[in-house]
Design a protein around this motif. Structure first.
Motif, PDB file in Angstrom:
ATOM      1  N   GLY A 150      38.221  42.320  43.886  1.00 44.94           N
ATOM      2  CA  GLY A 150      38.871  41.487  44.945  1.00 44.94           C
ATOM      3  C   GLY A 150      40.216  41.423  45.206  1.00 44.94           C
ATOM      4  N   ALA A 151      40.731  40.287  45.383  1.00 45.00           N
ATOM      5  CA  ALA A 151      42.273  40.066  45.519  1.00 45.00           C
ATOM      6  C   ALA A 151      42.942  39.789  44.016  1.00 45.00           C
ATOM      7  N   SER A 152      41.991  39.954  43.089  1.00 45.89           N
ATOM      8  CA  SER A 152      42.597  39.544  41.924  1.00 45.89           C
ATOM      9  C   SER A 152      42.952  40.397  40.535  1.00 45.89           C
ATOM     10  N   VAL A 153      43.037  41.821  41.019  1.00 48.29           N
ATOM     11  CA  VAL A 153      43.068  42.766  39.986  1.00 48.29           C
ATOM     12  C   VAL A 153      44.467  42.442  38.984  1.00 48.29           C
ATOM     13  N   THR A 154      44.566  42.859  37.847  1.00 48.55           N
ATOM     14  CA  THR A 154      45.550  42.750  36.954  1.00 48.55           C
ATOM     15  C   THR A 154      46.035  44.168  36.368  1.00 48.55           C
ATOM     16  N   GLU A 155      47.258  43.940  36.022  1.00 48.11           N
ATOM     17  CA  GLU A 155      47.819  45.491  35.399  1.00 48.11           C
ATOM     18  C   GLU A 155      46.927  46.141  34.441  1.00 48.11           C
ATOM     19  N   GLU A 156      46.478  45.224  33.436  1.00 54.08           N
ATOM     20  CA  GLU A 156      45.296  45.752  32.579  1.00 54.08           C
ATOM     21  C   GLU A 156      44.416  46.405  33.114  1.00 54.08           C
ATOM     22  N   GLU A 157      43.719  45.743  34.111  1.00 51.54           N
ATOM     23  CA  GLU A 157      42.519  46.623  34.887  1.00 51.54           C
ATOM     24  C   GLU A 157      42.923  47.768  35.386  1.00 51.54           C
ATOM     25  N   VAL A 158      44.037  47.823  36.132  1.00 50.31           N
ATOM     26  CA  VAL A 158      44.567  48.899  36.858  1.00 50.31           C
ATOM     27  C   VAL A 158      44.894  50.010  35.882  1.00 50.31           C
ATOM     28  N   LEU A 159      45.648  49.807  34.949  1.00 53.52           N
ATOM     29  CA  LEU A 159      45.903  50.818  33.758  1.00 53.52           C
ATOM     30  C   LEU A 159      44.396  51.236  33.227  1.00 53.52           C
ATOM     31  N   GLY A 160      43.647  50.462  33.006  1.00 50.16           N
ATOM     32  CA  GLY A 160      42.302  50.774  32.146  1.00 50.16           C
ATOM     33  C   GLY A 160      41.539  51.822  33.110  1.00 50.16           C
ATOM     34  N   ASN A 161      41.393  51.688  34.462  1.00 48.58           N
ATOM     35  CA  ASN A 161      40.748  52.416  35.112  1.00 48.58           C
ATOM     36  C   ASN A 161      41.578  53.704  35.417  1.00 48.58           C
ATOM     37  N   ALA A 162      42.823  53.457  35.688  1.00 54.61           N
ATOM     38  CA  ALA A 162      43.715  55.044  35.810  1.00 54.61           C
ATOM     39  C   ALA A 162      43.330  55.921  34.431  1.00 54.61           C
ATOM     40  N   GLU A 163      43.359  55.200  33.359  1.00 52.16           N
ATOM     41  CA  GLU A 163      43.182  56.140  32.149  1.00 52.16           C
ATOM     42  C   GLU A 163      41.820  56.680  31.951  1.00 52.16           C
ATOM     43  N   VAL A 164      40.755  56.002  32.393  1.00 58.30           N
ATOM     44  CA  VAL A 164      39.368  56.815  32.723  1.00 58.30           C
ATOM     45  C   VAL A 164      39.449  58.151  33.730  1.00 58.30           C
ATOM     46  N   MET A 165      40.212  57.712  34.820  1.00 51.90           N
ATOM     47  CA  MET A 165      40.340  58.658  35.902  1.00 51.90           C
ATOM     48  C   MET A 165      41.110  59.774  35.255  1.00 51.90           C
ATOM     49  N   ALA A 166      41.984  59.852  34.595  1.00 51.36           N
ATOM     50  CA  ALA A 166      43.032  60.808  34.055  1.00 51.36           C
ATOM     51  C   ALA A 166      42.130  61.455  32.942  1.00 51.36           C
ATOM     52  N   LYS A 167      41.182  61.033  32.333  1.00 50.85           N
ATOM     53  CA  LYS A 167      40.328  61.675  31.339  1.00 50.85           C
ATOM     54  C   LYS A 167      39.228  62.416  31.672  1.00 50.85           C
ATOM     55  N   SER A 168      38.557  61.672  32.846  1.00 49.98           N
ATOM     56  CA  SER A 168      37.306  61.986  33.013  1.00 49.98           C
ATOM     57  C   SER A 168      37.245  62.652  34.587  1.00 49.98           C
ATOM     58  N   LEU A 169      38.157  62.408  35.534  1.00 49.76           N
ATOM     59  CA  LEU A 169      37.950  62.706  36.833  1.00 49.76           C
ATOM     60  C   LEU A 169      39.011  63.440  37.366  1.00 49.76           C
ATOM     61  N   LYS A 170      40.365  63.662  36.788  1.00 54.20           N
ATOM     62  CA  LYS A 170      41.544  64.200  37.356  1.00 54.20           C
ATOM     63  C   LYS A 170      41.267  65.545  37.524  1.00 54.20           C
ATOM     64  N   ASP A 171      40.584  66.136  36.553  1.00 52.16           N
ATOM     65  CA  ASP A 171      39.998  67.539  36.866  1.00 52.16           C
ATOM     66  C   ASP A 171      39.486  67.954  37.950  1.00 52.16           C
ATOM     67  N   TYR A 172      38.657  66.952  38.824  1.00 45.18           N
ATOM     68  CA  TYR A 172      37.758  67.208  39.670  1.00 45.18           C
ATOM     69  C   TYR A 172      38.387  66.804  41.059  1.00 45.18           C
ATOM     70  N   GLY A 173      39.715  66.728  41.052  1.00 41.75           N
ATOM     71  CA  GLY A 173      40.359  66.135  42.255  1.00 41.75           C
ATOM     72  C   GLY A 173      40.775  64.819  42.402  1.00 41.75           C
ATOM     73  N   TRP A 174      40.236  63.821  41.704  1.00 37.89           N
ATOM     74  CA  TRP A 174      40.470  62.439  41.836  1.00 37.89           C
ATOM     75  C   TRP A 174      42.055  62.213  41.120  1.00 37.89           C
ATOM     76  N   GLU A 175      42.661  61.469  42.253  1.00 40.44           N
ATOM     77  CA  GLU A 175      44.002  61.379  41.699  1.00 40.44           C
ATOM     78  C   GLU A 175      44.739  60.209  42.029  1.00 40.44           C
ATOM     79  N   TYR A 176      44.272  59.209  43.009  1.00 43.65           N
ATOM     80  CA  TYR A 176      44.863  58.124  43.418  1.00 43.65           C
ATOM     81  C   TYR A 176      44.278  56.865  42.667  1.00 43.65           C
ATOM     82  N   ILE A 177      45.359  56.068  42.207  1.00 40.61           N
ATOM     83  CA  ILE A 177      44.965  54.689  41.900  1.00 40.61           C
ATOM     84  C   ILE A 177      45.805  53.573  42.736  1.00 40.61           C
TER      85      ILE A 177
END
Length: 423
Positions: free
Chosen positions: A20-47
């Protein structure tokens, strides 16, 4: 040219469906880390950090009316330090954007159109002009569902300077993607053309490429060429959640909007409410759940969004990404249709059976959807489109090779899809 900012439809993650409207920096970085590790090679790039990152007490999808927001001395909203601690000391989102960029990803934020009400009430200054927030505000132009902002009157002296300073701030933070809300079509005022044109002009001169995404509501199709001239993405619907009625409705919208799909300009079917969502869509977290879409519905959603070439913004918590959902996000045939497809269009719809076709440089695609609540045989007319593939073909979701004759005997599950591609 702004279209080069998104030559193919953007793919990424957005915080709204989970936090919702309440995301935190820790949550953003946690999701970014998974994207970088598991999805970036498939074209996923925006956080993308969605709405109200400037609200210290945000706790769900609900907004706190007229609450005090974090703001700098020039009428510009800044991150709430308690939720984004790296922003302390006037650094804004730059440290978070730098961290996302270091992972090989791109960083985006949500903003509301206009200028903060509290800036107008306090008559705070605007960088680069003697005019103040009160001078440029249109206090009769308000969002019907959020109290944060007044509209900006783009004809007023100082309006340009305000948006110049706002986009300069975002550029200094390293923003690559800007989602502007209450602007594509307002329940009260329609499309806010003046502010859209002003934002487009400022982005083009701010020195940093930014994808411009316009929300929400069903954008009026009679303004389609206007959106193509001024935005990279624009929403075809209000917020899409995990219910069949909204997904069913999207087939009609995509059929009408397919003529506006093209390099750099992407009609937007909204986010993918898949995987684990709803962690804080209510304050007590009781809405946390796996998507309510059935697996057949998830396949239909991903197939339609991909063949239509909608932007793909995943809404689930990537830290809880399961194998099933990951398989949907990394399916090679969908990636090809989404990133390289052309001339995608609905070629048949009768009762609850729908056929879409597309092709890339290497493949042809025929997607047959069953929108009814009961299984159904492939419509006879599908044969002529299957013949265009010729010979043997691959049916993606059944993972089998079939002839045209075999394909024509296919039964479609309720709310399901068969996707046939060149082998």
């Amino acid at each position: 040219m702004f279209r080069s900012y998104a030559e193919t439809p953007p793919k990424g993650w957005n915080s709204w469906d989970s936090f919702g409207a309440s995301v935190t920096e820790e949550e953003v970085l946690g999701n970014a880390e998974v994207m970088a590790k598991s999805l970036k090679d498939y074209g996923w790039e925006y956080i993308v950090v969605d709405i109200q990152w400037y609200e210290p007490l945000a706790d769900s999808c609900a907004y706190h009316p007229f609450i005090e927001l974090r703001q700098d001395e020039y009428s510009r909203l800044i991150p709430a330090e308690n939720r984004f601690p790296s922003s302390r000391g006037g650094l804004g989102f730059k440290p978070l954007a730098d961290a996302v960029h270091a992972m090989g990803l791109k960083f985006g934020i949500h903003t509301m159109r206009g200028i903060p009400r509290q800036a107008v009430h306090g008559n705070s200054p605007i960088l680069g002009t003697q005019k103040t927030a009160r001078d440029i505000a249109d206090t009769n132009s308000i969002c019907p569902w959020n109290t944060d902002m007044y509209g900006v009157d783009n004809t007023k002296d100082g309006a340009q300077a305000y948006y110049d300073s706002l986009l300069a701030l975002y550029a200094s933070w390293g923003v690559d993607f800007l989602k502007v809300d209450d602007i594509a079509d307002s329940k009260l005022y329609g499309t806010h053309s003046g502010e859209i044109e002003l934002i487009r002009k400022v982005i083009d001169s701010c020195g940093r490429p930014m994808v411009l995404s316009l929300s929400p509501e069903p954008a009026p199709i009679e303004r389609g060429t206007f959106f193509q001239r001024n935005a990279n993405m624009w929403r075809l619907t209000d917020d899409l959640w995990d219910n069949w009625e909204q997904l069913y409705d999207m087939f009609g919208r995509c059929g009408k909007w397919s003529a506006f799909v093209g390099a750099g300009t992407w009609p937007d079917c909204d986010m993918l409410p898949l995987g684990h969502i709803g962690a804080r869509t209510v304050a007590d977290g009781s809405e946390a759940r796996l998507t309510r879409f059935t697996k057949e519905e998830q396949r239909s959603l991903m197939t339609l969004w991909s063949i239509f070439r909608s932007p793909l913004l995943f809404g689930g918590d990537l830290r809880k990404l399961d194998d099933w959902t990951r398989s949907l996000l990394t399916e090679p045939y969908l990636i090809d249709a989404h990133q390289n497809g052309r001339d995608a269009r609905e070629v048949y719809r009768k009762e609850e059976l729908v056929i879409w076709v597309s092709e890339s440089d290497t493949r042809k695609y025929v997607a047959c959807f069953n929108l009814s609540d009961e299984p159904a045989r492939l419509p006879e007319v599908a044969g002529e489109w299957l013949q265009s593939i010729g010979g043997e073909m691959h049916e993606v979701w059944a993972n089998r090779t079939v002839s045209v004759a075999e394909a024509q005997t296919t039964f479609l599950a309720a709310h399901g899809v068969a996707l046939f591609v060149t082998r």
